[in-house]
Write a protein that holds these residues in place. Structure first.
Motif, short mmCIF file in Angstrom:
data_model
loop_
_atom_site.label_atom_id
_atom_site.label_comp_id
_atom_site.label_asym_id
_atom_site.label_seq_id
_atom_site.Cartn_x
_atom_site.Cartn_y
_atom_site.Cartn_z
N ALA A 180 -1.84 10.36 0.51
CA ALA A 180 -0.79 9.36 0.29
C ALA A 180 0.10 9.75 -0.88
O ALA A 180 1.32 9.64 -0.81
CB ALA A 180 -1.43 7.98 0.04
N ASP A 188 3.71 8.24 -1.20
CA ASP A 188 3.33 6.82 -1.16
C ASP A 188 2.42 6.51 -2.34
O ASP A 188 1.21 6.34 -2.21
CB ASP A 188 2.62 6.52 0.17
CG ASP A 188 2.42 5.03 0.40
OD1 ASP A 188 2.80 4.24 -0.50
OD2 ASP A 188 1.89 4.64 1.45
N THR A 237 0.20 3.13 -2.27
CA THR A 237 -1.04 3.18 -1.50
C THR A 237 -2.08 4.03 -2.20
O THR A 237 -3.27 3.69 -2.22
CB THR A 237 -0.76 3.75 -0.09
OG1 THR A 237 0.09 2.85 0.62
CG2 THR A 237 -2.04 3.94 0.70
N LEU A 270 9.03 1.03 -2.34
CA LEU A 270 7.91 0.99 -1.40
C LEU A 270 7.21 -0.36 -1.46
O LEU A 270 6.82 -0.91 -0.43
CB LEU A 270 6.92 2.12 -1.72
CG LEU A 270 7.42 3.55 -1.51
CD1 LEU A 270 6.35 4.55 -1.93
CD2 LEU A 270 7.81 3.77 -0.06
N ARG A 278 6.90 -2.89 1.69
CA ARG A 278 5.57 -3.27 2.18
C ARG A 278 5.43 -4.80 2.20
O ARG A 278 4.89 -5.38 3.14
CB ARG A 278 4.50 -2.63 1.29
CG ARG A 278 3.08 -2.87 1.78
CD ARG A 278 2.07 -2.04 1.01
NE ARG A 278 2.16 -0.64 1.38
CZ ARG A 278 2.64 0.31 0.60
NH1 ARG A 278 3.10 0.01 -0.60
NH2 ARG A 278 2.68 1.57 1.00
N MET A 298 6.84 1.85 7.85
CA MET A 298 7.22 3.01 7.06
C MET A 298 6.53 4.23 7.66
O MET A 298 5.33 4.19 7.94
CB MET A 298 6.84 2.81 5.60
CG MET A 298 7.73 1.82 4.89
SD MET A 298 7.41 1.71 3.11
CE MET A 298 5.88 0.79 3.10
N PHE A 343 5.54 8.09 7.11
CA PHE A 343 5.36 9.12 6.09
C PHE A 343 4.96 10.43 6.75
O PHE A 343 4.32 10.46 7.79
CB PHE A 343 4.28 8.71 5.10
CG PHE A 343 4.64 7.52 4.26
CD1 PHE A 343 5.37 7.68 3.09
CD2 PHE A 343 4.27 6.25 4.65
CE1 PHE A 343 5.72 6.58 2.33
CE2 PHE A 343 4.61 5.14 3.88
CZ PHE A 343 5.33 5.32 2.72
N GLN A 346 10.49 10.83 4.44
CA GLN A 346 9.90 9.53 4.69
C GLN A 346 11.00 8.56 5.19
O GLN A 346 12.11 8.57 4.69
CB GLN A 346 9.26 8.95 3.42
CG GLN A 346 8.84 9.96 2.36
CD GLN A 346 7.74 10.90 2.82
OE1 GLN A 346 7.03 10.58 3.75
NE2 GLN A 346 7.61 12.02 2.15
#
Length: 311
Positions: free
Chosen positions: A93, A98, A101, A152, A156, A188, A190, A195
């Protein structure tokens, strides 16, 4: 005949511990791909080993079994392989940009390891370091875009809440900044260094991909957005090679004999068909859009692949 495969029985016991409603015979048969008779033997084996198992009556005469909370104690401590998988997921991640995460996973793993006894923590720490070093996932090089964590986090939150967003977004290709763009976010995406957000564009009244690196401002709106009931994300993605959207077309690649075995080990597309030809070459066929990404990918195979279609 008794059922004696220890790993399956332990997994079944953990399923009974983790279910509030309990596990029925149909659940056991489906999870372990066994017959109803084998499912009964598995249930009996767990009940013989753990008399604490509760039987709960259900609808239409169906019965369920579960453990009272906390019954299994330290039996449910995660294994080294499970912890390694968690750290590997966090590393992937972070590598893909990300950060939110990755940090959430790392906090969860720290809480899990904090519950171990001191001697177990020391052993796990040493073994984890060796496993992750051998795996090398956190150290693999490769370019990726930098995306602000607050972007992000906001996306989310909007996806989980099912609400529209208003955003200032700069297009990747033209550099044009669109202000107060209203989007219904869906997912999203990735991977592969770039992304994207898949969302419904109010202006275009259609699903569109938005580069995550292009978002300069996001605010959550009060009105809700629900993806179409018939929409299937995996089916939608399978129409493209990679991320970019184009009209799907028939694709045929022929990998020469000296690389055919290597190419056969790749999944180029979830709906691909592979055929070994008499000369030893490998034919790969699928239907998708994303021609430019195909060209970028095929460049790594050099002259060892022949593109038959599209021309």
């Amino acid at each position: 005949m008794r059922y004696a495969r220890q790993e399956d029985l332990q997994k079944l016991a953990l399923m009974m511990q983790g279910s509030a409603e309990g596990i029925c015979l149909a659940d056991i048969a489906r999870e372990f791909a066994v017959s109803r008779r084998t499912a009964e033997r598995m249930r009996d084996a767990v009940r013989n080993a753990y008399p604490q198992v509760e039987e709960i009556p259900g609808d239409h005469g169906r019965k369920y079994w579960r453990f009272p909370p906390g019954t299994l104690g330290r039996m449910i401590e995660p294994t080294l392989d499970e912890l390694t998988a968690g750290h590997r997921a966090a590393a992937i991640a972070r590598r893909e940009g990300d950060e939110a995460t990755a940090e959430t996973l790392e906090r969860l793993l720290a809480k899990v390891q904090a519950m171990f006894r001191a001697d177990r923590r020391r052993t796990i720490a040493a073994d984890l370091e060796a496993q992750l070093t051998a795996d090398g996932v956190a150290f693999r090089p490769g370019p990726r875009e930098k995306i602000a964590p607050e972007i992000l986090s906001a996306l989310r939150e909007a996806i989980l809440a099912g609400v529209m967003i208003s955003a200032d977004h700069r297009a990747r290709g033209t550099g044009k900044l669109s202000r107060n763009t209203r989007i219904g976010p869906i997912a999203m995406l990735f991977g592969q260094g770039r992304q994207y957000l898949l969302g419904w564009s109010e202006y275009q009244d259609d699903l569109r991909l938005f580069a995550l690196a292009g978002f300069e401002r996001i605010s959550l709106e009060s009105d809700t957005y629900s993806r179409p009931e018939s929409f299937d994300l995996q089916e939608w993605l399978s129409e493209s090679f990679g991320i970019w959207r184009e009209e799907p077309q028939d694709v045929e690649w022929r990998f020469l004999p000296d690389v055919a075995e290597e190419a056969a080990g790749y999944v180029f597309h979830p709906k691909q068909c592979l055929e070994r030809l008499e000369d030893g070459s490998l034919m790969v066929r699928f239907r998708a859009g994303g021609r430019q990404e195909m060209e970028w990918y095929l460049a790594r195979w050099g002259d060892r692949v022949e593109v038959l279609s599209p021309v």
